[in-house]
Enzyme design. Structure first.
Site, short mmCIF file in Angstrom:
data_model
loop_
_atom_site.label_atom_id
_atom_site.label_comp_id
_atom_site.label_asym_id
_atom_site.label_seq_id
_atom_site.Cartn_x
_atom_site.Cartn_y
_atom_site.Cartn_z
CG ASP A 83 -1.98 0.97 1.29
OD1 ASP A 83 -2.40 1.43 0.22
OD2 ASP A 83 -2.48 1.28 2.41
CG ASP A 105 0.76 7.66 -3.63
OD1 ASP A 105 0.66 8.44 -4.60
OD2 ASP A 105 0.23 7.88 -2.53
N GLY A 190 -8.02 8.16 7.13
CA GLY A 190 -8.27 8.44 8.55
C GLY A 190 -9.75 8.63 8.86
CG ASN A 266 -7.02 0.88 -0.68
OD1 ASN A 266 -7.31 -0.02 -1.46
ND2 ASN A 266 -5.83 1.44 -0.65
P1 13P Z 1 -9.25 4.67 5.30
O1 13P Z 1 -8.43 5.51 6.21
O2 13P Z 1 -10.49 5.40 4.86
O3 13P Z 1 -9.58 3.34 5.88
O4 13P Z 1 -8.40 4.41 3.96
C1 13P Z 1 -7.42 3.43 3.91
C2 13P Z 1 -6.57 3.52 2.68
O5 13P Z 1 -6.87 4.20 1.72
C3 13P Z 1 -5.33 2.72 2.68
O6 13P Z 1 -4.56 2.96 1.53
O1 G3H Z 2 -2.80 4.47 3.64
C1 G3H Z 2 -3.33 4.45 4.70
C2 G3H Z 2 -3.47 3.25 5.55
O2 G3H Z 2 -4.47 3.50 6.49
C3 G3H Z 2 -2.17 2.83 6.20
O3 G3H Z 2 -1.80 3.73 7.14
O4 G3H Z 2 0.64 4.27 6.89
O5 G3H Z 2 -0.54 4.47 9.11
O6 G3H Z 2 -0.04 2.22 8.12
P1 G3H Z 2 -0.34 3.67 7.85
ZN ZN Z 3 -4.69 4.91 0.73
#
Ligand code: 13P
Ligand code: G3H
Ligand code: ZN
Length: 349
Positions: A83, A105, A190, A266
């Protein structure tokens, strides 16, 4: 079953007209929760790890957990995805570890905060696509920038100033050949996405629909797609938390997206809220307890409940055994031969 390519999961989802939730994993309880939900609903799985997750869990612990999930659940296809990869090197290291999909990204610089130029984004994403496809690995790119800085992925502000331009989305897909494309339509990461239930002035589903019409062969990805349900907020607050009232992305908007080309959704925050609420409840109601299993067991169950609900709502439930996994080497051959080429000028033929 070995881990499968995310591209295959998304191609199948497109054929079946459903979406697949991508749930973040940081520890054993989270992958267990996802697999509990997948078993209950008979769903294919996308598990994803951020750079923060890889650092928190350590690469090898994290990857072995995913391998265990695959070994214990041979009937469920699982794709493992990086991610918000912030550089070619991050994506390369995920591939070396065995991830079957990466997100480059390139909408942000390596700091994960400063927007890049369009040309910079194309260049780094194209480089990752070349490297990943040669190895049968799927690539998700991002065009436009999400709002919000809560988790260090996003440019802040309302997000509206970075809504994806459909012309740029088409050019980006053509020049990079990504398998999946994350677009910015007003969501952010978030809990604090919207100050009231979002309407078309802040959540740009019309832009998503336009992009899908112009890029029917590119799987669209919705980031920041937690719904932040009021009942989960309430549990956290009831047991001593301090969340301000907030709104997420309504499930019906995600379902509209799924009708219009969204294949990967996501979700992280909803699971974080479910886990935190369950742990707070145990601490508040039984302060004498101190065995982690006493609070991690309900926390895991609370996350599994949210994930199973989303799997049903996104439509992936019931689809785990629809197809046979294609070995990753065969995917590499498919990219090489051009069969899996998604560039609009090629895919439209
Ligand atoms: P949320 O914070 O809405 O759960 O989004 C998660 C996300 O986009 C991870 O890449
Ligand atoms: O991209 C957002 C996800 O909620 C992951 O968040 O980078 O705090 O693990 P993080
Ligand atoms: Zn994201």
């Amino acid at each position: 079953m070995p881990l499968v390519s995310m591209r295959q999961l998304l191609d199948e989802a497109a054929k079946g007209g459903y979406g697949v939730g991508a749930f973040n994993v940081n520890d054993m309880e989270q992958i267990q929760a996802i697999m509990m939900a997948a078993k209950e609903t008979n769903s294919p799985v996308i598990a994803q790890a951020s750079r923060g997750a890889r650092k928190f869990a350590e690469d090898l612990y994290l990857f072995k957990l995913i391998e265990a999930a695959a070994e214990l659940n041979p009937d469920i296809p699982i794709a493992m995805h990086q991610d918000h990869g912030n550089s070619f090197e991050t994506c390369k290291s995920a591939i070396a570890l065995g991830f079957t999909s990466v997100m480059m990204d390139g909408s942000l610089k390596e700091d994960g905060k400063t927007p890049t130029t369009f040309e910079e984004n194309v260049e780094v994403t194209r480089r990752v696509v070349d490297y990943a496809h040669e190895r049968g690995v799927t690539v998700e790119g991002e065009i436009g920038v999400l709002g919000g800085v809560e988790d260090g992925h996003g440019a802040g502000g309302t997000g509206l100033e970075h809504i994806t331009d459909p012309d740029q989305a088409v050019e980006f897909a053509e020049r990079t050949g990504v398998d999946a494309l994350a677009i910015a339509i007003g969501t952010s990461h978030g809990a604090y996405k919207f100050t009231k239930k979002p309407d078309g002035s802040v959540l740009k589903m019309d832009v998503l629909i336009q992009i899908h019409k112009r890029l029917p062969h590119t799987h669209l990805v919705m980031h920041g797609s937690s719904s932040v349900p009021k009942d989960l907020q309430d549990i956290v607050n009831q047991y001593g938390g301090h969340l301000k009232q907030t709104w997420g992305v309504p499930v019906e908007e995600i379902q509209l997206g799924i009708k219009n080309g969204v294949r990967k959704i996501n979700v992280d925050t909803d699971n974080r809220l479910a886990i935190t609420g369950a742990i707070r409840k145990v601490f508040a109601e039984t302060p004498e307890k101190f065995d982690p299993r006493d609070y991690l067991t309900p926390a895991r169950a609370a996350m599994a409940k949210v994930v199973a609900q989303r799997m049903r709502e996104f439509g992936q439930a019931g689809h785990a055994q629809d197809y046979k996994a294609i070995p990753i080497e065969e995917m590499a051959a498919g990219y090489k031969s051009g069969k899996l080429d998604t560039r609009p000028s090629v895919a439209a033929r």
